[in-house]
Write an enzyme that holds these catalytic residues in place. Structure first.
Site, PDB file in Angstrom:
ATOM      1  N   ARG A  84      74.945  19.129  23.491  1.00  0.00           N
ATOM      2  CA  ARG A  84      76.313  18.660  23.290  1.00  0.00           C
ATOM      3  C   ARG A  84      76.303  17.456  22.360  1.00  0.00           C
ATOM      4  O   ARG A  84      75.367  16.659  22.362  1.00  0.00           O
ATOM      5  CB  ARG A  84      76.947  18.270  24.623  1.00  0.00           C
ATOM      6  CG  ARG A  84      77.350  19.441  25.495  1.00  0.00           C
ATOM      7  CD  ARG A  84      78.020  18.988  26.779  1.00  0.00           C
ATOM      8  NE  ARG A  84      77.096  18.286  27.636  1.00  0.00           N
ATOM      9  CZ  ARG A  84      77.026  16.976  27.767  1.00  0.00           C
ATOM     10  NH1 ARG A  84      77.868  16.179  27.115  1.00  0.00           N
ATOM     11  NH2 ARG A  84      76.137  16.425  28.565  1.00  0.00           N
ATOM     12  N   TYR A 119      75.892  26.108  19.870  1.00  0.00           N
ATOM     13  CA  TYR A 119      75.121  25.757  21.065  1.00  0.00           C
ATOM     14  C   TYR A 119      75.979  25.591  22.330  1.00  0.00           C
ATOM     15  O   TYR A 119      76.974  24.855  22.319  1.00  0.00           O
ATOM     16  CB  TYR A 119      74.326  24.445  20.854  1.00  0.00           C
ATOM     17  CG  TYR A 119      73.635  24.066  22.131  1.00  0.00           C
ATOM     18  CD1 TYR A 119      72.448  24.683  22.490  1.00  0.00           C
ATOM     19  CD2 TYR A 119      74.249  23.220  23.045  1.00  0.00           C
ATOM     20  CE1 TYR A 119      71.865  24.441  23.717  1.00  0.00           C
ATOM     21  CE2 TYR A 119      73.682  22.970  24.283  1.00  0.00           C
ATOM     22  CZ  TYR A 119      72.485  23.583  24.623  1.00  0.00           C
ATOM     23  OH  TYR A 119      71.935  23.367  25.841  1.00  0.00           O
ATOM     24  N   LYS A 140      82.491  23.155  29.754  1.00  0.00           N
ATOM     25  CA  LYS A 140      82.871  21.744  29.774  1.00  0.00           C
ATOM     26  C   LYS A 140      84.257  21.514  29.150  1.00  0.00           C
ATOM     27  O   LYS A 140      85.046  20.697  29.623  1.00  0.00           O
ATOM     28  CB  LYS A 140      81.812  20.884  29.076  1.00  0.00           C
ATOM     29  CG  LYS A 140      80.442  20.886  29.781  1.00  0.00           C
ATOM     30  CD  LYS A 140      80.602  20.645  31.222  1.00  0.00           C
ATOM     31  CE  LYS A 140      79.408  20.518  32.129  1.00  0.00           C
ATOM     32  NZ  LYS A 140      78.066  20.553  31.803  1.00  0.00           N
ATOM     33  N   HIS A 188      82.511  17.476  37.769  1.00  0.00           N
ATOM     34  CA  HIS A 188      81.176  17.894  37.328  1.00  0.00           C
ATOM     35  C   HIS A 188      80.258  17.913  38.555  1.00  0.00           C
ATOM     36  O   HIS A 188      79.386  17.067  38.705  1.00  0.00           O
ATOM     37  CB  HIS A 188      80.670  16.901  36.274  1.00  0.00           C
ATOM     38  CG  HIS A 188      79.458  17.346  35.516  1.00  0.00           C
ATOM     39  ND1 HIS A 188      78.664  16.464  34.806  1.00  0.00           N
ATOM     40  CD2 HIS A 188      78.896  18.563  35.324  1.00  0.00           C
ATOM     41  CE1 HIS A 188      77.672  17.119  34.231  1.00  0.00           C
ATOM     42  NE2 HIS A 188      77.791  18.393  34.524  1.00  0.00           N
ATOM     43  N   SER A 235      74.419  15.133  33.522  1.00  0.00           N
ATOM     44  CA  SER A 235      73.700  16.270  32.954  1.00  0.00           C
ATOM     45  C   SER A 235      72.192  16.074  33.103  1.00  0.00           C
ATOM     46  O   SER A 235      71.678  14.979  32.886  1.00  0.00           O
ATOM     47  CB  SER A 235      74.053  16.409  31.475  1.00  0.00           C
ATOM     48  OG  SER A 235      75.441  16.588  31.351  1.00  0.00           O
ATOM     49  N   CYS A 284      70.344  15.960  35.704  1.00  0.00           N
ATOM     50  CA  CYS A 284      69.933  15.054  36.792  1.00  0.00           C
ATOM     51  C   CYS A 284      69.811  15.770  38.131  1.00  0.00           C
ATOM     52  O   CYS A 284      69.816  15.141  39.183  1.00  0.00           O
ATOM     53  CB  CYS A 284      70.892  13.882  36.899  1.00  0.00           C
ATOM     54  SG  CYS A 284      70.729  12.738  35.528  1.00  0.00           S
ATOM     55  N   ASP A 307      77.434  23.442  38.730  1.00  0.00           N
ATOM     56  CA  ASP A 307      77.814  22.522  37.648  1.00  0.00           C
ATOM     57  C   ASP A 307      79.257  22.010  37.745  1.00  0.00           C
ATOM     58  O   ASP A 307      79.509  20.871  37.404  1.00  0.00           O
ATOM     59  CB  ASP A 307      77.612  23.217  36.292  1.00  0.00           C
ATOM     60  CG  ASP A 307      77.526  22.234  35.124  1.00  0.00           C
ATOM     61  OD1 ASP A 307      76.746  21.264  35.212  1.00  0.00           O
ATOM     62  OD2 ASP A 307      78.250  22.424  34.134  1.00  0.00           O
ATOM     63  N   ARG A 331      67.661  26.329  27.609  1.00  0.00           N
ATOM     64  CA  ARG A 331      68.469  26.763  28.760  1.00  0.00           C
ATOM     65  C   ARG A 331      68.315  28.246  29.045  1.00  0.00           C
ATOM     66  O   ARG A 331      67.937  29.017  28.182  1.00  0.00           O
ATOM     67  CB  ARG A 331      69.958  26.485  28.460  1.00  0.00           C
ATOM     68  CG  ARG A 331      70.272  25.007  28.194  1.00  0.00           C
ATOM     69  CD  ARG A 331      70.987  24.396  29.344  1.00  0.00           C
ATOM     70  NE  ARG A 331      71.087  22.937  29.234  1.00  0.00           N
ATOM     71  CZ  ARG A 331      71.639  22.189  30.174  1.00  0.00           C
ATOM     72  NH1 ARG A 331      72.151  22.731  31.256  1.00  0.00           N
ATOM     73  NH2 ARG A 331      71.694  20.874  30.055  1.00  0.00           N
TER      74      ARG A 331
HETATM   75  P1  GTP Z   1      73.074  20.162  33.652  1.00  0.00           P
HETATM   76  O1  GTP Z   1      72.972  21.651  33.634  1.00  0.00           O
HETATM   77  O2  GTP Z   1      72.748  19.538  32.336  1.00  0.00           O
HETATM   78  O3  GTP Z   1      74.388  19.678  34.160  1.00  0.00           O
HETATM   79  O4  GTP Z   1      71.855  19.606  34.594  1.00  0.00           O
HETATM   80  P2  GTP Z   1      71.638  19.600  36.177  1.00  0.00           P
HETATM   81  O5  GTP Z   1      72.307  18.419  36.764  1.00  0.00           O
HETATM   82  O6  GTP Z   1      71.957  20.921  36.756  1.00  0.00           O
HETATM   83  O7  GTP Z   1      70.050  19.318  36.277  1.00  0.00           O
HETATM   84  P3  GTP Z   1      68.844  20.265  36.732  1.00  0.00           P
HETATM   85  O8  GTP Z   1      68.948  20.686  38.167  1.00  0.00           O
HETATM   86  O9  GTP Z   1      68.701  21.351  35.736  1.00  0.00           O
HETATM   87  O10 GTP Z   1      67.614  19.275  36.624  1.00  0.00           O
HETATM   88  C1  GTP Z   1      67.288  18.611  35.438  1.00  0.00           C
HETATM   89  C2  GTP Z   1      65.898  18.051  35.504  1.00  0.00           C
HETATM   90  O11 GTP Z   1      65.747  17.186  36.642  1.00  0.00           O
HETATM   91  C3  GTP Z   1      64.813  19.106  35.622  1.00  0.00           C
HETATM   92  O12 GTP Z   1      63.761  18.795  34.745  1.00  0.00           O
HETATM   93  C4  GTP Z   1      64.355  19.003  37.050  1.00  0.00           C
HETATM   94  O13 GTP Z   1      63.013  19.361  37.188  1.00  0.00           O
HETATM   95  C5  GTP Z   1      64.595  17.532  37.396  1.00  0.00           C
HETATM   96  N1  GTP Z   1      64.894  17.366  38.841  1.00  0.00           N
HETATM   97  C6  GTP Z   1      65.840  18.024  39.561  1.00  0.00           C
HETATM   98  N2  GTP Z   1      65.819  17.658  40.863  1.00  0.00           N
HETATM   99  C7  GTP Z   1      64.851  16.723  40.973  1.00  0.00           C
HETATM  100  C8  GTP Z   1      64.346  15.946  42.073  1.00  0.00           C
HETATM  101  O14 GTP Z   1      64.790  16.047  43.214  1.00  0.00           O
HETATM  102  N3  GTP Z   1      63.335  15.064  41.786  1.00  0.00           N
HETATM  103  C9  GTP Z   1      62.822  14.937  40.528  1.00  0.00           C
HETATM  104  N4  GTP Z   1      61.853  14.062  40.336  1.00  0.00           N
HETATM  105  N5  GTP Z   1      63.273  15.659  39.468  1.00  0.00           N
HETATM  106  C10 GTP Z   1      64.261  16.537  39.682  1.00  0.00           C
HETATM  107  C1  SPV Z   2      75.595  19.575  30.780  1.00  0.00           C
HETATM  108  O1  SPV Z   2      75.180  19.001  29.757  1.00  0.00           O
HETATM  109  O2  SPV Z   2      76.102  18.946  31.746  1.00  0.00           O
HETATM  110  C2  SPV Z   2      75.463  21.038  30.892  1.00  0.00           C
HETATM  111  C3  SPV Z   2      75.053  21.787  29.708  1.00  0.00           C
HETATM  112  O3  SPV Z   2      75.739  21.599  31.935  1.00  0.00           O
HETATM  113  S1  SPV Z   2      76.356  22.041  28.597  1.00  0.00           S
HETATM  114  O4  SPV Z   2      76.999  23.305  28.907  1.00  0.00           O
HETATM  115  O5  SPV Z   2      75.763  22.076  27.258  1.00  0.00           O
HETATM  116  O6  SPV Z   2      77.322  20.981  28.727  1.00  0.00           O
HETATM  117 MN    MN Z   3      76.381  20.032  33.524  1.00  0.00          MN
END
Ligand code: GTP
Ligand code: SPV
Ligand code: MN
Length: 587
Positions: A69, A197, A206, A226, A248, A250, A277, A371
């Site tokens: 983004r 993208y 979003k 979110h 994002s 996290c 999400d 992704r």
């Molecule tokens: P978006 O799709 O961008 O909104 O991201 P998201 O909030 O769904 O994050 P996602 O679950 O994909 O995790 C992102 C990163 O954080 C990955 O590399 C995970 O491995 C890491 N991660 C997730 N949960 C944990 C946790 O409990 N501990 C640690 N250390 N890392 C974590």
């Molecule tokens: C985020 O960045 O919070 C995502 C991926 O979930 S995107 O759809 O690119 O915003």
């Molecule tokens: Mn997201």
């Protein structure tokens, strides 16, 4: 198709503008999707993967300048600048339309216009909303067919209504200098140019489900957030639902699909994924807050996803999935990313399309924001409520971010307004999900900084008002931080499945079944109340990450005061009061 005059009129106008060679109405049928996949493979836009190992899976690489983004090129085009607020980029709508139309004009020449009717939320549900996206990208069509509900039923549900969101996407030349993601909340319109993208172009996600929907929610008395949504089933078969907002990359997808630690599984605990999400939430007839996931798939971060960290996400990607910007293993025509396993392919192509031997340490196989787009129905723990459209009742709202220090593993706010304060002061280290520096701490209220479609001061007011409406039925509000680091820079808390230990404490707090220590920032668990059974983790280490440091929080309060100045008169007095309470607690 449709006879809806507002739809046909707008499509006609856009057609005149972008001048496509031909037009295709997307109905989302298997035959149509199959034909589009074949066409995309014939032009090199997509690569068909090993159909034995990964049936119906495809790989796509975006342009190297188009991998996340673009927050600095994302605009809220409200008539008054004040309505976009201090945290959004703003453009005057008339100027923005002119600029965008100049860029879009004639840009579909030699291309096809795809018309995608889609529903955010189960088709026909009272909580759902309809959008139409025009795009010149097959990749976008195929992603939208996974991420949203697409097809004739959407037209039938819309009927003659003009309550739908207009979305125009033009790839143009993928020129980063002319890339704009613009939202016109007062016109229910989104225009995205010069990107191919994810979040920039899958306009249901979003752009609609958060930026436009947050504005609609403010005006109509509901919330677009979110947030992931998950159900936790205890051994008695009772399910409690929580919604959690993390910025994002996290950990939303990971928490939403977590696998309980062995001890919990043996006792009979289960976790059900409703969403990973986005949550749309509304007060139900019984006075409680109900949430639906408006999406139909997961657009998840690939790196770090593996059989140990998130087996449910991995299982979700085994069929019908589109991979974006991961490495291509040429030996068996499958995909690979950093953190999938310890065996990077030797004979591969990296995310930029260059040959890659899996050994170079300075060159990654997959982009950090690569992704997977996977159908929700693939997820082994998808909730039986997923398709129902009535929503699930939310017991707790959880905020969280990536903080190496300061924020404890978990704490509970004192009441709703204090909880709104906790959300409003969220801060997190930036990630690869957006372009720009990574690892810098920034304030990201409710994880909505890049996604709130109107003045964030008004957004805080809306939260306060929702609390007044919900009264005694309001969910309890918590904050978590899985990301505290030790002196060597390692994560202290094991995270992932073990986060259920923290969720268990949260649920117990909601049921008044466990005591807590009151601190300057809220209620923190007594270390012995977090179940560490089966975990090689000492109570002392736990005490360390439950600690609330007066020094660090005094600095934090100064940062909050500075941040709050941005909002001027728009900052609700309730939040000013909360800041004063925090400061006096710290004295
Ligand atoms: P978006 O799709 O961008 O909104 O991201 P998201 O909030 O769904 O994050 P996602 O679950 O994909 O995790 C992102 C990163 O954080 C990955 O590399 C995970 O491995 C890491 N991660 C997730 N949960 C944990 C946790 O409990 N501990 C640690 N250390 N890392 C974590
Ligand atoms: C985020 O960045 O919070 C995502 C991926 O979930 S995107 O759809 O690119 O915003
Ligand atoms: Mn997201």
């Amino acid at each position: 198709m449709t006879t809806n005059k507002s739809v046909l009129g707008w499509i006609d106008e856009m057609k005149q503008l972008v001048s496509p060679d031909k037009m295709v109405w997307i109905d989302g049928t298997k035959e149509q999707i199959e034909a589009l996949r074949a066409e995309a493979c014939s032009t090199g836009e997509m690569i068909k993967l090993n159909q034995e190992k990964l049936p119906d899976c495809y790989l796509h690489r975006t342009a190297v300048n188009d991998v996340a983004r673009v927050e600095d090129r994302t605009f809220i085009c409200s008539r008054r600048e004040e309505d976009a607020g201090p945290t959004n980029h703003w453009k005057d709508p008339q100027e923005a339309y002119k600029m965008l139309y100049d860029i879009a004009r004639g840009s579909y020449k030699g291309r096809t216009m795809y018309v995608i009717p889609y529903s955010m939320g189960p088709v026909g549900s009272k909580l759902s909303k309809i959008g139409v996206e025009l795009t010149d990208s097959i990749y976008v069509v195929l992603n939208m067919c996974i991420m949203t509900r697409v097809g004739q039923k959407v037209w039938d549900t819309l009927g003659d209504s003009d309550e739908w969101v207009r979305g125009l996407h033009c790839k143009c030349q993928i020129d980063a200098e002319k890339r704009y993601i613009c939202h016109f909340p007062e016109d229910n319109t989104i225009i995205s140019v010069n990107s191919g993208y994810g979040g920039n172009v899958l306009l249901g996600k979003k752009c609609f489900a958060l930026r436009i929907a947050s504005f609609l929610g403010k005006n109509q008395g509901w919330m677009a957030e979110h947030m992931l949504i998950l159900g936790i089933e205890n051994p008695k078969g009772e399910i409690k639902y929580v919604a959690a907002a993390f910025p994002s990359a996290c950990g939303k997808t990971n928490l939403a699909m977590l696998i309980p630690p062995e001890g919990y599984r043996k006792k009979g605990y289960k976790v059900w994924t409703v969403g990973d999400d986005i949550a749309w939430m509304r007060q139900g007839k019984d006075g409680r807050l109900y949430a639906i996931n408006p999406e139909n798939g997961f657009f998840g971060v690939a790196p770090g996803t593996n059989a140990h960290s998130n087996p449910n996400a991995l299982a979700s990607t085994k069929s019908g999935t589109i991979f974006t910007n991961v490495a291509h293993n040429l030996d068996d025509n499958t995909v690979w990313w950093e953190g999938l396993d310890k065996n990077p392919p030797k004979n591969a192509v990296d995310w930029t399309g260059e040959p890659w031997d899996g050994t170079t340490s300075d060159k990654k196989g997959a982009h950090p924001n690569s992704r997977f787009t996977a159908p929700a129905k693939n997820c082994p723990c998808v909730s039986p409520e997923f398709d129902k459209g009535e929503g699930v009742p939310i017991s707790a709202i959880i905020f969280g971010g990536r903080r190496a220090q300061t924020t404890p593993l978990v704490y509970q706010s004192r009441d709703w307004n204090n909880g709104v304060f906790v959300g409003s002061i969220m801060a997190s280290e930036t990630t690869a999900a957006a372009t720009g520096a990574v690892g810098v701490v920034r304030r990201d209220p409710m994880a909505m900084l890049p996604f709130c479609g109107y003045n964030m001061g008004d957004y805080f007011h809306h939260w306060i008002e929702m609390g007044e409406k919900l009264g005694g039925n309001a969910p309890k509000i918590f904050n978590v931080n899985w990301f505290r680091l030790d002196d060597q820079g390692h994560f202290i808390w094991p995270g992932f499945g073990d986060n259920l230990r923290v969720l268990e404490w949260i649920i117990k707090r909601c049921e008044d079944k466990v005591d807590a220590n009151e601190t300057a920032i809220g209620y923190v668990p007594k270390a012995e109340d977090i179940n560490l059974e089966g975990l090689d983790f000492s109570v002392d280490t736990l005490k360390g990450i439950l600690d609330v440091s007066k020094d660090q929080w005094t600095k934090e309060a100064e940062g909050i005061e500075e941040f709050y100045k941005k909002f001027g008169d728009k900052l609700p007095k309730e939040l000013k009061e909360q800041l004063e309470i925090l400061k006096s607690n710290l004295k």
